[in-house]
Design a protein around this motif. Structure first.
Motif, PDB file in Angstrom:
ATOM      1  N   PRO A   1       0.861  -1.068   0.052  1.00  0.00           N
ATOM      2  CA  PRO A   1      -0.018  -0.228  -0.074  1.00  0.00           C
ATOM      3  C   PRO A   1       0.914   1.218  -0.069  1.00  0.00           C
ATOM      4  O   PRO A   1       1.907   1.293   0.336  1.00  0.00           O
ATOM      5  N   PRO A   2       0.236   2.468  -0.523  1.00  0.00           N
ATOM      6  CA  PRO A   2       1.142   3.636  -0.558  1.00  0.00           C
ATOM      7  C   PRO A   2       1.705   4.010   0.965  1.00  0.00           C
ATOM      8  O   PRO A   2       1.136   3.990   1.936  1.00  0.00           O
ATOM      9  N   GLY A   3       3.120   4.277   1.090  1.00  0.00           N
ATOM     10  CA  GLY A   3       3.836   4.541   1.958  1.00  0.00           C
ATOM     11  C   GLY A   3       4.491   3.334   2.441  1.00  0.00           C
ATOM     12  O   GLY A   3       5.829   3.579   3.041  1.00  0.00           O
ATOM     13  N   SER A   4       4.446   2.126   1.810  1.00  0.00           N
ATOM     14  CA  SER A   4       5.435   1.101   1.965  1.00  0.00           C
ATOM     15  C   SER A   4       6.699   1.245   1.563  1.00  0.00           C
ATOM     16  O   SER A   4       7.809   1.008   2.030  1.00  0.00           O
ATOM     17  N   ALA A   5       6.815   1.862   0.300  1.00  0.00           N
ATOM     18  CA  ALA A   5       8.115   2.029  -0.376  1.00  0.00           C
ATOM     19  C   ALA A   5       8.893   3.144   0.369  1.00  0.00           C
ATOM     20  O   ALA A   5      10.086   3.121   0.529  1.00  0.00           O
ATOM     21  N   GLN A   6       8.368   4.092   1.095  1.00  0.00           N
ATOM     22  CA  GLN A   6       8.865   5.149   2.005  1.00  0.00           C
ATOM     23  C   GLN A   6       9.377   4.473   3.122  1.00  0.00           C
ATOM     24  O   GLN A   6      10.594   4.664   3.808  1.00  0.00           O
ATOM     25  N   ILE A   7       8.818   3.374   3.661  1.00  0.00           N
ATOM     26  CA  ILE A   7       9.143   2.481   4.985  1.00  0.00           C
ATOM     27  C   ILE A   7      10.518   1.663   4.318  1.00  0.00           C
ATOM     28  O   ILE A   7      11.526   1.534   5.008  1.00  0.00           O
ATOM     29  N   GLU A   8      10.340   0.981   2.940  1.00  0.00           N
ATOM     30  CA  GLU A   8      11.662   0.319   2.317  1.00  0.00           C
ATOM     31  C   GLU A   8      12.875   1.104   2.532  1.00  0.00           C
ATOM     32  O   GLU A   8      13.967   0.618   2.666  1.00  0.00           O
ATOM     33  N   ASP A   9      12.646   2.593   2.157  1.00  0.00           N
ATOM     34  CA  ASP A   9      13.601   3.657   1.824  1.00  0.00           C
ATOM     35  C   ASP A   9      14.301   3.763   3.291  1.00  0.00           C
ATOM     36  O   ASP A   9      15.635   3.797   3.136  1.00  0.00           O
ATOM     37  N   VAL A  10      13.681   3.658   4.271  1.00  0.00           N
ATOM     38  CA  VAL A  10      14.515   3.980   5.604  1.00  0.00           C
ATOM     39  C   VAL A  10      15.258   2.755   6.055  1.00  0.00           C
ATOM     40  O   VAL A  10      16.327   2.897   6.230  1.00  0.00           O
ATOM     41  N   PHE A  11      14.848   1.359   5.692  1.00  0.00           N
ATOM     42  CA  PHE A  11      15.671   0.269   5.870  1.00  0.00           C
ATOM     43  C   PHE A  11      16.833   0.141   4.972  1.00  0.00           C
ATOM     44  O   PHE A  11      17.980  -0.001   5.242  1.00  0.00           O
TER      45      PHE A  11
END
Length: 548
Positions: free
Chosen positions: A387-397
């Motif tokens: 869902p939208p926002g998952s890519a931004q979480i991945e970016d942090v990792f």
């Protein structure tokens, strides 16, 4: 030989389990920091995480060798987590629920003719979770299988796949489903049962290539999602194809015998919520606490549970901007029952307050890779983006691992772990997390990035009794573990470098979002979320209902 430091840690942890004597942050210690992300990451240490693994091993040892939901070892594990979180100042709740407890206590699988062969459990075959109890002996017949590349298969997904020739026979079915069709392993076996089959075999699909898609060729573990009345097992693509060839060439006779338990039992989730932070902006962090019934589950999922517990205990010192909610899920190994129950019973207004969900399931595999959930579907394999926002979480990792000079692997959103209910149709909560690998074999390309042993599973003790702090004593391949110990520093069935690095990654991500969720876009409207996550559901169905 067990080192002195290992014995000291075991002794200290054992005493702590009995006396509740772990030193943890108290509410009076709460403070803010100019750089809380770095500070929390520094304070989450490997010894801090390992003490919880020793406690879990001690709990298992005192409770039949396991920590499975529906058994005393899980209840004591939940008591342990809840007591420490409460002492640290969290608001702790236990969410009870019932589930279907399934366990196989013994099995055998043999080819009677044309080539008498005895197959080995966990090597040649695996009993599907919630298999029926009993023995099926007789002729085997293939059901709508496809051995021609790319081997698109919907074998067993429809009642029409089964003809009268399956009555009184053992049905051989192939993993897979057509796009958009709900067809789990349970659906296939239930259809076979309804058609009159006396037993069922599901073999891996064999799509892609063995090098690029080893998970679609090897032996796999699966759940039927609920009890059936016929014995059912899984096998690899190669063995399945050989059985199909033998059946098509003449009369293939097999015997499948399973001793199984299937009954309703009670268990619970443990939820710990911070005293600080905006209650309308909740950062949720979860790991499943339960093990399989025949193992202490030290890597699966002691590592994830211990990792987020230590992060929670150290984070209790911080006044965060956003509310942080930690969850230890029950009955994940019974098909994500605890997390599914939690999400299903959460009112929409409360779902809307959850900004994101972070999932940590197996973060210390002995023959590890650094897997990061593929929030943006950059690998373009398997399930679509989260869902939208998952890519931004991945970016942090990804930024964290880049700062450590470590390569990462895109881990597909298969729905195999507890993030599944959060990203599911009609929910659409962005998610991310880490995964160091389970039953898939490590490749030469993996070795070039992370070292280790090519051709061995990421976790050679996945879902086995040797997933413990004494793997060789509990049945692990001694030669393989000697080889792994030459490559890595292991703590039982845990790679300490992978666990320490991932624990720091957990702390970094949790602290990052606990103070700032501005990179997470506004929630997708429900209709759009349902459409996007329906695609995820379809992809998950094609994989089958997996165990974590």
């Amino acid at each position: 030989m067990v080192s002195r430091s290992f014995r000291r840690l075991c002794g200290a942890a054992a005493a702590a389990v009995l006396l509740g004597a772990f030193t943890i942050a108290t509410p009076a210690q709460a403070h803010s920091s100019n750089n809380p992300v770095k500070k929390l990451t520094k304070e989450v240490t490997l010894p801090g995480v390992l003490r919880h693994l020793v406690a879990f091993q001690g709990i298992a040892a005192l409770n039949g060798g396991n920590r499975a939901s529906g058994l005393p070892g899980y209840d004591r594990s939940a008591d342990y987590v809840a007591a420490l979180a409460k002492k640290a100042g969290y608001k702790v709740t236990r969410q009870p629920f019932s589930f279907t407890y399934c366990e196989d206590t013994g099995s055998s699988f043999r080819q009677l003719s044309p080539t008498p062969t005895t197959y080995v459990d966990q090597t040649d075959y695996d009993v599907l979770d919630c298999s029926g109890d009993g023995t099926a002996t007789g002729q085997a017949v293939p059901v709508d299988v496809n051995l021609t590349p790319p081997r698109a298969s919907s074998s067993g997904c429809e009642a029409s796949d089964f003809g009268p020739d399956v009555v009184g026979k053992i049905a051989i079915m192939q993993r897979g489903a057509p796009p958009g069709v709900t067809c789990t392993f349970g659906v296939k076996v239930q259809n076979a049962q309804a058609a009159g089959a006396i037993g069922a075999i599901i073999f891996n699909q064999g799509n892609g290539t063995p090098e690029a898609n080893p998970d679609r060729y090897g032996l796999f573990a699966g759940t039927l999602g609920g009890p059936v009345s016929i014995p059912a097992v899984s096998v690899s693509y190669d063995l399945g194809a050989a059985l199909v060839a033998a059946a098509q060439a003449g009369t293939l006779n097999l015997e499948i015998s399973v001793d199984a338990i299937s009954e309703t039992r009670n268990t619970s989730n443990v939820i710990a919520e911070s005293r600080w932070g905006d209650p309308n902006e909740v950062v949720m962090v979860g790991s499943h606490l339960d093990s399989e019934p025949d193992t202490a589950g030290i890597n699966d999922n002691g590592t994830g549970s211990a990792g987020i517990l230590e992060v929670a205990l150290q984070m209790a010192k911080f006044k965060t901007k956003n509310k942080v909610r930690f969850a230890w899920w029950g009955a994940e190994e019974s098909n994500l029952v605890g997390s599914t129950f939690y999400v299903a019973n959460l009112p929409q207004a409360e779902r809307d307050k959850i900004a994101l969900y972070l999932n940590f399931d197996m973060i210390g595999s002995p023959n590890y890779t650094f897997g990061v959930y593929d929030g943006d579907d950059s690998a373009a394999e398997g399930s679509p983006a989260g869902p939208p926002g998952s890519a931004q979480i991945e970016d942090v990792f990804e930024a964290f691992f880049a700062s450590r000079g470590e390569a990462t692997d895109a881990s597909d959103f298969t729905g195999r772990s507890d993030y599944g209910p959060f990203i599911a149709a009609g929910v659409g909560i962005p998610a991310g997390g880490l995964f160091t690998g389970a039953e898939v074999q490590k490749t030469a390309a993996d070795v070039a990035l992370w070292g280790g042993v090519a051709g061995a599973q990421y976790d050679p003790c996945y879902h086995a009794p040797c997933d413990s702090l004494t793997p060789e004593r509990d049945g692990a391949d001694a030669a393989l573990y000697r080889q792994l110990r030459r490559e890595y520093r292991l703590f039982g069935n845990v790679n300490t470098f992978a666990l320490e690095t991932n624990a720091d990654a957990v702390a970094t991500a949790v602290a990052t979002f606990a103070y700032d969720t501005s990179t997470i876009p506004p929630r997708t409207p429900p209709a759009a979320a349902a459409a996007r996550t329906a695609a995820v559901g379809a992809a998950q169905d094609s994989e089958g209902a997996w165990l974590g």
